[in-house]
Design a protein around this motif. Structure first.
Motif, short mmCIF file in Angstrom:
data_model
loop_
_atom_site.label_atom_id
_atom_site.label_comp_id
_atom_site.label_asym_id
_atom_site.label_seq_id
_atom_site.Cartn_x
_atom_site.Cartn_y
_atom_site.Cartn_z
N TRP A 283 0.84 -1.21 0.00
CA TRP A 283 0.00 0.00 0.00
C TRP A 283 0.88 1.26 0.00
CZ3 TRP A 283 -0.59 4.07 3.44
CH2 TRP A 283 -1.69 4.89 3.21
N ARG A 286 2.29 1.90 -3.36
CA ARG A 286 1.31 2.50 -4.31
C ARG A 286 1.10 3.98 -4.01
NH1 ARG A 286 -1.51 -2.18 -3.28
NH2 ARG A 286 -3.03 -1.10 -2.00
N GLN A 287 1.06 4.33 -2.73
CA GLN A 287 0.84 5.73 -2.37
C GLN A 287 1.96 6.60 -2.91
OE1 GLN A 287 -1.92 7.03 -0.47
NE2 GLN A 287 -2.50 5.06 -1.28
N MET A 327 -6.90 1.78 2.82
CA MET A 327 -5.75 0.94 3.20
C MET A 327 -6.15 -0.53 3.26
SD MET A 327 -4.13 3.22 6.25
CE MET A 327 -2.54 2.49 6.20
#
Ligand code: FAD
Length: 668
Positions: A283, A286-287, A327
């Motif tokens: 995650w 990706r952020q 998330m």
């Protein structure tokens, strides 16, 4: 600040036990470190025990588990006859995976995790005399606290002791909070909580003051463990070969063959600390990749104040409306496969850190409130003691649970929840609101169902959000309804609010992709009707093979007036024919018009008395008068603008002295 309960060092030298509960991890686990350290320092044996407690799996409304006669509750409290399981087989399987993962981590360090099935007070009560048990306390759940008390009494009887630790379930350590967890000192709103903890403005940035309450850094996993006790006879011990078999364990935990079959056939994330950490890292990756994340979603009905701004959205509001969440870490947080502190620390450099803090603070808000409210959190009247007409109509509640209300968005959500144990925030909020104010059902029936089915069930988050949606969380000015008020009155007063919320969902998903995915009966229904199939003319319904009332239920609330266009929704005559006059409140910046009934519903939704709605109505102007007044004001503004422009040219030309300019400009 309440201090940890007193404990006495045991006389004899039994083992030091780490009783694992909702802290199924080794990293950032202060309780594991304490237990391991104490055993090593004192030269005692060490053991790790996890217990599946049948009371938290079986059917039972909240509070009955540890307080069957409601002796600890208010006198008027009665059991509600809506006996959900407290944990569906899917979540039990997820927990089993988490337990197996921590058992594997411990095994790699030479420690055996003893997994038992039974009452913790009986199992831990059977430990050798003089044992010392460490556990992470769970003060947000009175049921868990009751169990801790039972265990403590059982241990004390044998010269042993229980030491309850704060651990790292919360983001903040209790000792670092700048207020006490009681009604007098606890902040009264989320914004106040942010300010009290030192966040400058939790709604728009992730900056905090120098004096802010600290979020403690995560601690490393223990590196050394004490030797195992020579023998440890525990009642209800599950053998290793059984533990390796999902179906066998679920049956042992009391699930029926059908429940086991369903759970094994359902897709769910893999439980365990390594999976939680892998998810967090993916995650974060990706952020950082996405960098700029523009605001795209429709923002009706989200708490965004003035609405979406332009460009990057660090709070990630858009993700609240998406069915896949953001998330997607809540199920790991709920059983402690990862700590909030670790997420906080790892996300500090992520471009949407503001969103992370904002959400973790909501989690904290509900945890702190649950401690403050204690048993009040589970009362029908809620911690706010709000009296309102309620129904416990079993048929309506069952239709809601099964996703057969005849309202497509609600049905899609309820079916997704049943089949996957997941529902995005927006879906939870809207289905909850629909149950309480659309069907008038006792909010606890909804909370019990969520408790049963959610993979990420967490006592504080579930009940905290439910009392908030049901508006029984705090005393509301005029929030009480008259004794004569009926459920019908309640539902009628909220109809347009329900229509507003469902219209927002329609705007979020105009093609009805989400609905088609979960409600196959509506697969062939054209986009314009998929959110409101009751509006289909008979020939259209026949052509697409979806007759309302036979292929798909008629709406339980009757036909609702939905529109994906905010302005059209406001203009549409979506209310009963006797309530057609629309007025605009001069202080309402949106310029929307409301009927008399909508003003009353608005007041009721805000927990205000009917009189408040009447006042708003009286202060408002009819749409025509508002238009007239608006045009008059526009003419005045235009005239002033013309004057100002003349003045400006005079100043530029040097024909007006500056003092005059200032005074004139101010007047303009
Ligand atoms: C009626 C209702 C019941 C709910 N029951 C639960 C529950 O049992 N367990 C649970 O974890 N969440 C619950 N929530 C809160 C919220 O819906 C979920 O935490 C969120 O959807 C999880 O998705 P995510 O991990 O992608 O969240 P994100 O948006 O990525 O947020 C990150 C984390 O912040 C916390 N968080 C975010 N929003 C909230 C919130 N509104 N309240 C509390 N914590 C929040 C969660 O731990 C979440 O995992 C409930 C909400 C409602 C309206």
């Amino acid at each position: 600040m309440a201090s940890a309960p007193a404990w006495k060092r045991p006389r004899a030298e039994g083992p030091v036990v780490w009783w694992l509960r909702n802290d199924l991890r080794l990293e950032d686990n202060p309780v594991a470190r304490l237990a391991a350290g104490e055993a090593l320092v004192d030269g005692r044996a060490g053991a790790a025990i996890f217990i599946f407690d049948p009371r938290f799996l079986d059917r039972s409304p909240y509070g009955r588990v540890t307080d069957p006669g409601f002796a600890k509750s208010i006198k008027t409290r009665r059991p509600v006859t809506f006996g959900n399981r407290k944990c569906c087989a899917l979540r039990a399987r997820f927990m089993l995976q988490c337990v197996r993962a921590v058992a594997a981590e411990l095994a790699s360090r030479g420690v055996k995790l003893h997994v038992c099935y039974g009452l913790p007070e009986e199992i831990l009560g059977a430990l050798p005399n003089g044992s010392m048990v460490y556990c992470q306390q769970e003060p947000v759940s009175v049921e868990c606290t009751d169990v801790e008390d039972n265990v403590e009494s059982a241990l004390v009887r044998r010269g042993s002791a229980l030491r309850r630790e704060w651990g790292a379930m919360s983001l903040y350590h209790r000792d670092d909070l700048p207020f006490r967890l009681d009604d007098r000192e606890m902040p009264n709103s989320f914004t106040e909580l942010g300010l009290a903890l030192g966040w400058d403005d939790i709604w728009s940035m992730a900056e905090c003051s120098v004096w802010a309450a600290p979020v403690r850094s995560p601690v490393a996993a223990p590196t050394a463990f004490a030797r195992a006790p020579r023998s440890l006879d525990l009642p209800g011990l599950l053998p290793d070969d059984l533990l390796a078999d999902d179906a066998a364990v679920l049956r042992r935990l009391g699930y029926s063959d059908d429940e086991v079959k369903d759970a094994l056939g359902q897709e769910a994330p893999l439980g365990g600390e390594p999976s939680a950490r892998a998810l967090l890292e993916a995650w974060l990756g990706r952020q950082c990749m996405s960098g700029d994340n523009p605001q795209t979603a429709v923002f009706w009905d989200l708490p965004v104040g003035a609405g979406p701004g332009e460009g990057h959205d660090p709070l990630q509001w858009a993700n609240l409306a998406r069915p896949d969440g953001w998330m997607r870490v809540s199920h790991y947080l709920a059983v402690g496969c990862i700590s909030a502190r670790e997420i906080f620390a790892r996300a500090a450099d992520c471009p949407n850190f503001n969103g992370v803090v904002h959400r973790l603070l909501w989690r904290e808000w509900h945890r702190l409130n649950a401690i403050r409210y204690g048993r009040r959190l589970f009362w029908l009247q809620g911690p706010g003691w709000v009296e309102r007409p309620w129904s416990s109509d079993a048929e309506l509640a069952e239709a809601w649970r099964q996703g057969r209300t005849g309202v497509p968005y609600i049905d899609a959500c309820m079916r997704e929840l049943r089949q996957t144990g997941w529902l995005a925030y927006k879906g939870r909020k809207t289905t909850a609101y629909f149950l309480v104010f659309g069907l008038g059902i006792d909010w606890r029936l909804g909370a019990y169902h969520f408790e049963d089915t959610l993979l990420d069930y967490d006592c504080a988050m579930n009940y905290g959000n439910w009392v908030t949606v049901a508006a029984v969380d705090k005393p509301r000015r005029g929030g009480h309804w008259d004794e004569e008020a009926t459920v019908k009155d309640l539902v009628e007063a909220h109809q347009s609010d329900i229509e507003w919320k469902l219209s927002a969902e329609m705007a979020n998903d105009p093609s009805g992709e989400y609905i088609r995915r979960w409600v196959p009966e509506l697969k062939g229904v054209a986009g314009e009707y998929v959110h409101k199939p009751w509006a289909m003319p008979d020939d259209v319904a026949a052509r697409c093979g979806c007759i309302i009332g036979s292929d798909y239920p008629a709406p339980l609330m009757g036909p609702l007036h939905l529109s994906a266009d905010e302005k059209e929704w406001a203009q549409e005559d979506h209310c009963a024919s006797e309530d057609t006059e629309r007025r605009i409140h001069p202080k309402d910046g949106s310029g929307r018009s409301y009927t008399h009934r909508e003003f009353l519903a608005y007041a009721a939704a805000k927990g205000e008395k009917q009189a408040h709605g009447e006042r708003l109505w009286n202060e408002s102007l009819s749409v025509q008068d508002f238009q007239k007044r608006f045009e008059e004001l526009e003419a005045v503004i235009e005239a002033k603008e013309r004057e100002l422009s003349v003045l400006r040219s005079n100043i530029v030309a040097g024909t007006v002295p500056m003092e005059v300019e200032t005074a004139e400009a101010k007047a303009a």
